[in-house]
Design a protein around this motif. Structure first.
Motif, PDB file in Angstrom:
ATOM      1  N   ARG A 109       0.831  -1.276  -0.082  1.00  0.00           N
ATOM      2  CA  ARG A 109      -0.367   0.336   0.249  1.00  0.00           C
ATOM      3  C   ARG A 109       0.512   1.094   0.085  1.00  0.00           C
ATOM      4  O   ARG A 109       1.715   1.655   0.570  1.00  0.00           O
ATOM      5  CB  ARG A 109      -0.837  -0.079   1.712  1.00  0.00           C
ATOM      6  CG  ARG A 109      -2.524   1.434   1.349  1.00  0.00           C
ATOM      7  CD  ARG A 109      -2.729   0.823   2.864  1.00  0.00           C
ATOM      8  NE  ARG A 109      -2.829  -0.581   2.704  1.00  0.00           N
ATOM      9  CZ  ARG A 109      -4.039  -0.663   3.171  1.00  0.00           C
ATOM     10  NH1 ARG A 109      -4.883  -0.087   2.197  1.00  0.00           N
ATOM     11  NH2 ARG A 109      -4.883  -1.696   2.903  1.00  0.00           N
ATOM     12  N   SER A 110       0.491   1.862  -0.494  1.00  0.00           N
ATOM     13  CA  SER A 110       1.233   3.684  -0.989  1.00  0.00           C
ATOM     14  C   SER A 110       0.124   4.304  -0.603  1.00  0.00           C
ATOM     15  O   SER A 110      -1.082   5.243  -0.816  1.00  0.00           O
ATOM     16  CB  SER A 110       1.170   4.163  -2.214  1.00  0.00           C
ATOM     17  OG  SER A 110       2.454   2.724  -2.374  1.00  0.00           O
ATOM     18  N   ASN A 179       8.877 -16.579   0.994  1.00  0.00           N
ATOM     19  CA  ASN A 179       8.355 -14.951   0.975  1.00  0.00           C
ATOM     20  C   ASN A 179       8.868 -14.026   1.931  1.00  0.00           C
ATOM     21  O   ASN A 179       8.575 -13.015   2.116  1.00  0.00           O
ATOM     22  CB  ASN A 179       6.597 -15.299   1.216  1.00  0.00           C
ATOM     23  CG  ASN A 179       5.977 -16.092   0.208  1.00  0.00           C
ATOM     24  OD1 ASN A 179       6.542 -16.405  -0.887  1.00  0.00           O
ATOM     25  ND2 ASN A 179       5.088 -16.835   0.602  1.00  0.00           N
ATOM     26  N   ASN A 180       9.677 -14.534   2.902  1.00  0.00           N
ATOM     27  CA  ASN A 180      10.211 -13.987   4.059  1.00  0.00           C
ATOM     28  C   ASN A 180      11.110 -12.737   3.301  1.00  0.00           C
ATOM     29  O   ASN A 180      11.397 -11.605   3.468  1.00  0.00           O
ATOM     30  CB  ASN A 180      10.687 -14.265   5.314  1.00  0.00           C
ATOM     31  CG  ASN A 180       9.426 -14.659   6.091  1.00  0.00           C
ATOM     32  OD1 ASN A 180       8.509 -13.873   5.794  1.00  0.00           O
ATOM     33  ND2 ASN A 180       9.629 -16.041   6.735  1.00  0.00           N
ATOM     34  N   GLN A 181      12.056 -13.435   2.890  1.00  0.00           N
ATOM     35  CA  GLN A 181      12.881 -13.144   1.743  1.00  0.00           C
ATOM     36  C   GLN A 181      12.186 -12.125   0.224  1.00  0.00           C
ATOM     37  O   GLN A 181      13.748 -10.566   0.477  1.00  0.00           O
ATOM     38  CB  GLN A 181      14.470 -14.028   1.162  1.00  0.00           C
ATOM     39  CG  GLN A 181      14.870 -14.517   1.857  1.00  0.00           C
ATOM     40  CD  GLN A 181      15.588 -16.180   0.913  1.00  0.00           C
ATOM     41  OE1 GLN A 181      14.761 -17.025  -0.223  1.00  0.00           O
ATOM     42  NE2 GLN A 181      16.804 -15.810   1.202  1.00  0.00           N
ATOM     43  N   LEU A 186      11.466  -5.000  -0.061  1.00  0.00           N
ATOM     44  CA  LEU A 186      10.155  -4.071  -0.213  1.00  0.00           C
ATOM     45  C   LEU A 186      10.372  -3.366   1.137  1.00  0.00           C
ATOM     46  O   LEU A 186      10.882  -2.497   1.362  1.00  0.00           O
ATOM     47  CB  LEU A 186       8.712  -4.445  -0.122  1.00  0.00           C
ATOM     48  CG  LEU A 186       8.648  -4.846  -1.983  1.00  0.00           C
ATOM     49  CD1 LEU A 186       6.697  -5.043  -1.788  1.00  0.00           C
ATOM     50  CD2 LEU A 186       9.178  -3.350  -2.578  1.00  0.00           C
ATOM     51  N   ILE A 187      10.540  -4.211   2.206  1.00  0.00           N
ATOM     52  CA  ILE A 187      10.800  -3.241   3.629  1.00  0.00           C
ATOM     53  C   ILE A 187      12.393  -2.405   3.830  1.00  0.00           C
ATOM     54  O   ILE A 187      12.164  -1.444   4.106  1.00  0.00           O
ATOM     55  CB  ILE A 187      10.790  -4.187   4.194  1.00  0.00           C
ATOM     56  CG1 ILE A 187       9.642  -5.124   4.984  1.00  0.00           C
ATOM     57  CG2 ILE A 187      11.194  -3.354   6.301  1.00  0.00           C
ATOM     58  CD1 ILE A 187       9.808  -6.441   5.792  1.00  0.00           C
ATOM     59  N   GLY A 188      13.146  -2.757   3.085  1.00  0.00           N
ATOM     60  CA  GLY A 188      14.454  -2.334   2.644  1.00  0.00           C
ATOM     61  C   GLY A 188      14.412  -1.163   2.161  1.00  0.00           C
ATOM     62  O   GLY A 188      15.074   0.111   2.140  1.00  0.00           O
ATOM     63  N   SER A 201       3.832  -2.601   6.634  1.00  0.00           N
ATOM     64  CA  SER A 201       3.186  -3.565   7.385  1.00  0.00           C
ATOM     65  C   SER A 201       1.824  -3.627   5.571  1.00  0.00           C
ATOM     66  O   SER A 201       1.458  -5.053   6.930  1.00  0.00           O
ATOM     67  CB  SER A 201       2.555  -3.159   8.734  1.00  0.00           C
ATOM     68  OG  SER A 201       1.624  -1.747   8.081  1.00  0.00           O
ATOM     69  N   SER A 202       1.589  -3.363   4.902  1.00  0.00           N
ATOM     70  CA  SER A 202       0.738  -4.109   4.042  1.00  0.00           C
ATOM     71  C   SER A 202       1.684  -4.438   2.768  1.00  0.00           C
ATOM     72  O   SER A 202       0.542  -5.168   2.446  1.00  0.00           O
ATOM     73  CB  SER A 202       0.802  -2.599   3.493  1.00  0.00           C
ATOM     74  OG  SER A 202       1.249  -1.962   2.332  1.00  0.00           O
ATOM     75  N   ILE A 203       2.745  -4.866   3.549  1.00  0.00           N
ATOM     76  CA  ILE A 203       3.354  -6.137   2.317  1.00  0.00           C
ATOM     77  C   ILE A 203       2.946  -7.764   2.519  1.00  0.00           C
ATOM     78  O   ILE A 203       2.865  -8.250   3.221  1.00  0.00           O
ATOM     79  CB  ILE A 203       4.836  -5.712   2.101  1.00  0.00           C
ATOM     80  CG1 ILE A 203       5.444  -4.085   1.929  1.00  0.00           C
ATOM     81  CG2 ILE A 203       5.714  -6.420   0.882  1.00  0.00           C
ATOM     82  CD1 ILE A 203       7.147  -4.464   2.142  1.00  0.00           C
TER      83      ILE A 203
END
Length: 239
Positions: A109-110, A179-181, A186-188, A201-203
């Motif tokens: 989400r943006s 999936n975590n990788q 994206l988190i980074g 938190s939306s990824i």
């Protein structure tokens, strides 16, 4: 291929071949076997006759040519013709193997962007601009993180709330990251992207369906390419 040069400034065979060899690493639609590149020069020709026969099995070509000297009359003088030098370039196109790919559906989400109805239309300028923007900033991150397995990234859809972005990430079937990788990339990136925002938190990464596809590249398959020169038209001579 036929390459045509002015007879007053024809590059040598090594220069012509080097251009094709250097380009081989940037061409994506087909592969060039750089060891197969050869250049066969023919002398100045006019439009009177250019005939050739191409042999695909041996990758050789013969060019027959005639030259007509410019003529003059008592009433007028014809300018000398500018001769054209025809160069035959032969190379082999190789066939890359078929690669099986697994597609991961990733959404985020943006919250700082505003959804507009035209983002629902994949043919609209708004959709294409945003898709290009996200792809340009996110795809290199996955390429660097998974250089041996990452294949491509495409934006699939945009939905309201503020904007929910959905994209397909494709990986080589034999080495798909978990999936975590995928999520961690994206988190980074969330703190570094500048033209849109990523709510960490939306990824979401879809692992249940794990869409598998076979990626077949459109290929030119041939043991070699022959030479197919055409008759030069009168417009190819500068009078």
């Amino acid at each position: 291929m036929d390459l045509t040069f002015r007879s007053t400034s024809v590059p040598n065979n090594t220069q012509i071949a080097t251009v094709l060899v250097d380009a081989s690493s940037n061409i994506t639609a087909f592969n060039i076997d750089t060891t197969s590149v050869s250049v066969d020069g023919a002398g100045p020709v006019t439009t009177q006759a250019v005939e050739a026969t191409a042999n695909h099995e041996t990758s050789t070509a013969e060019i027959m040519k005639t030259t007509t000297a410019p003529t003059t009359t008592a009433a007028a003088t014809t300018k000398p013709a500018t001769f054209i030098c025809l160069i035959a370039v032969l190379f082999r196109v190789t066939t890359p193997p078929t690669v099986a790919l697994t597609t991961k559906v990733v959404t985020f989400r943006s919250t700082q962007d505003t959804f507009t109805p035209d983002l629902q239309n994949s043919s609209s300028a708004a959709f294409m601009n945003r898709a290009s923007l996200i792809k340009r900033q996110i795809e290199p991150l996955y390429q660097r993180q998974f250089p041996s397995s990452f294949n491509s990234l495409d934006l699939v859809s945009f939905r309201s709330g503020s904007i929910i972005n959905t994209m397909n990430l494709r990986f080589v079937d034999t080495s798909v990251p978990d999936n975590n990788q995928i999520q961690n990339v994206l988190i980074g990136a969330a703190s570094n992207v500048t033209d849109f925002d990523i709510e960490s938190s939306s990824i979401s990464v879809n692992s249940a369906s794990s869409i598998t596809a076979t990626h077949k590249i459109s290929l030119l398959t041939a043991a070699s390419l022959g030479l197919f020169p055409w008759l030069l038209t009168s417009q190819q001579l500068l009078l």
